[in-house]
Structure formats: structure tokens, C-alpha cells
Design an enzyme around this catalytic site. Sequence first.
Site, PDB file in Angstrom:
ATOM      1  N   SER A  33     131.871  29.276  -4.686  1.00  0.00           N
ATOM      2  CA  SER A  33     132.910  30.018  -5.401  1.00  0.00           C
ATOM      3  C   SER A  33     132.584  30.051  -6.881  1.00  0.00           C
ATOM      4  O   SER A  33     131.892  29.162  -7.398  1.00  0.00           O
ATOM      5  CB  SER A  33     134.271  29.338  -5.195  1.00  0.00           C
ATOM      6  OG  SER A  33     135.253  29.901  -6.039  1.00  0.00           O
ATOM      7  N   TYR A  72     139.779  21.919  -6.017  1.00  0.00           N
ATOM      8  CA  TYR A  72     139.076  23.071  -5.444  1.00  0.00           C
ATOM      9  C   TYR A  72     137.794  23.334  -6.222  1.00  0.00           C
ATOM     10  O   TYR A  72     136.721  23.512  -5.627  1.00  0.00           O
ATOM     11  CB  TYR A  72     139.979  24.305  -5.473  1.00  0.00           C
ATOM     12  CG  TYR A  72     139.333  25.537  -4.872  1.00  0.00           C
ATOM     13  CD1 TYR A  72     139.141  25.630  -3.497  1.00  0.00           C
ATOM     14  CD2 TYR A  72     138.920  26.599  -5.671  1.00  0.00           C
ATOM     15  CE1 TYR A  72     138.540  26.755  -2.935  1.00  0.00           C
ATOM     16  CE2 TYR A  72     138.325  27.721  -5.124  1.00  0.00           C
ATOM     17  CZ  TYR A  72     138.141  27.799  -3.757  1.00  0.00           C
ATOM     18  OH  TYR A  72     137.540  28.906  -3.205  1.00  0.00           O
TER      19      TYR A  72
END
Length: 302
Positions: free
Chosen positions: A149, A162
Site C-alpha cells: 500500500s 495499518y
Amino acid sequence: MVRLPFTGPVANKQERLVLVTGAGSGIGRAIALRQAAAGDIVIATDIDLAAAQQTAKLAQGACEAYALDVTDPAQGQQVADTVIARFGVPDILVNNAGIALGGAFLDQTPQDWEKIMAINVHGVVHGSTIIGAKMVERGQPGHIVVIASGAAWTPNRVAPSYSASKAAALMVAESLRTELAPKNIGVSAVCPGVTRTQLAANATLVNSGTPATEEFRAHIADAQARFAFATPDMVARAVQRAIRYNLAIVPVNFDATLAFVLHRVSPGLMRWICSIPTMKLAESTMRMAVDRMPASIAFHRE
């Protein structure tokens, strides 16, 4: 097989066997559908078997569904053995399964960290170890993709666990790439920015220990659907590029590319920018964007 420079180990192979984790929805489903349409044989795995089966039904090509919890290495080995017995060793593994968790660092519990690391990091490790070992044992070209990501380059106050998990997944991919290159096995990290999926809407959200309200979740889902720069199919196309050209790192779309550049050019500036948003500010901004901006305004329209 003789291949041209700058092409991936399996770029020119026909009817490749592709195993995709988290293929029941979002990015994983888009990858599975695109690879099946390209003539590959796709193994769509997901913890939700019904969702994986729906992906298989939607595929315009060969696609089989299997239940797989990526946090369970024993189940991963069992699925791998079943697939290999029926189809052979996968030519391509796409580690896509992942979750999100939002909330300030001090509000997140050890259990929160263990959960997100189990899926976003250990799930990648389990899959890459099991399938990667079979690729090496087979002695033929292969490719492993890790869906990381743009958050891997984005320190932040809204989703620190995250970002940490995706940074770890990125380093797993880079380390594995150095190890498997002599074996003619490519490894790529594909790093999407904010994408039009249900990842954020389904995320665990904590704010001083209090779960997010359903209204907040609804605002997140609406904002992500309207204002995300990337679509799942854009990420799926990036996966195809990564495999075709054996690319090490592939940022997807504007926001991930900007994070990639800023993280390298000026880490201090990146940290300062990322220090501004808080959970409270993020919530109020999403409410305002959803409530006040016309519904016709969106970065992508179907």
C-alpha cells in the site's frame, strides 16, 4: 525459455496457474477476473468461500474457488497441496488478503496489532513461504506479488498499525526478491493508494477505546467510493505490469506515487504533513465532504 531483457520470468508463458488470496471482493476479485480473462487458470481463495465462489462465477475464464484463512499456515499448506495435486505448482502467487484498522496509536490494543499483523504480514509470509518453496523445488520460473500500500510510506496518526503492517509487507517483498532472483522467480510489491473498495468501511475503527458509529462507517464508505483515486481494476492492471516487466515496486495512482516520492525526497516533510490529520479531523472532514459536496462530484464514475 529465452526471454527479452526487462520482461518477467513468466511474462510470456501461456495458461499460467495464478493463486490469489483475498479474492472474494475488491482488489483480489479484480485481479482474479483480469487474470482469468487473460487466459490464466485462477485459484481464487478467500476466508469467505461463498465470496470466492461468486468471483469464480463472474470470471470469464478458468477460475476455481477455495476457502483459505491466510493466518493459518496449516490450512495454507493443505490448500496448496490440493491445488498442486490437481493443477500443479502455481506460476504466480498474489498475496492480496488484508484488513485495515484505524485509530490513534495509544488507542490501539495489543490484540489490535496482533490481528492486523497476522493477516497483513504473517499471511504474506505464510503464502510466500509455502508457494515460494514449491516454485523453487519445481525449478521453473515463477512470480510472487505482494499487495502492499501507499500507506507503507505514510506515517500517520489515523492508522499507524495499518501503515506499519504494509511497510513490513513491502520489506518482505523486497527481501524475498533478492533471495529468489537467482532462482528466476520475480517478486513485486504493488502499492495502491486509496482505492474504491470496502476496506475502510469494514475496518476496525477505535477512538479512545470506543468503536466507531455506524454513521461514521457510512460516511467512510461514501467518501471512499466517491473520492478514491484508484479502482480495483487499476490495481489489477498494475499487477499485470509488475508481472510482465518484473517490477520491484509499483505505486498505483497519484496519491501512492506522491507518498513514494515524498518519503524519499523529504521524509521530514512527509512526517509533518502526516502529523496533521487526527481521527476527529478525519471524521469531521468526511462528514463535510459527504454532506456538503454534490453527489455528482467524484473522482471516478461507472
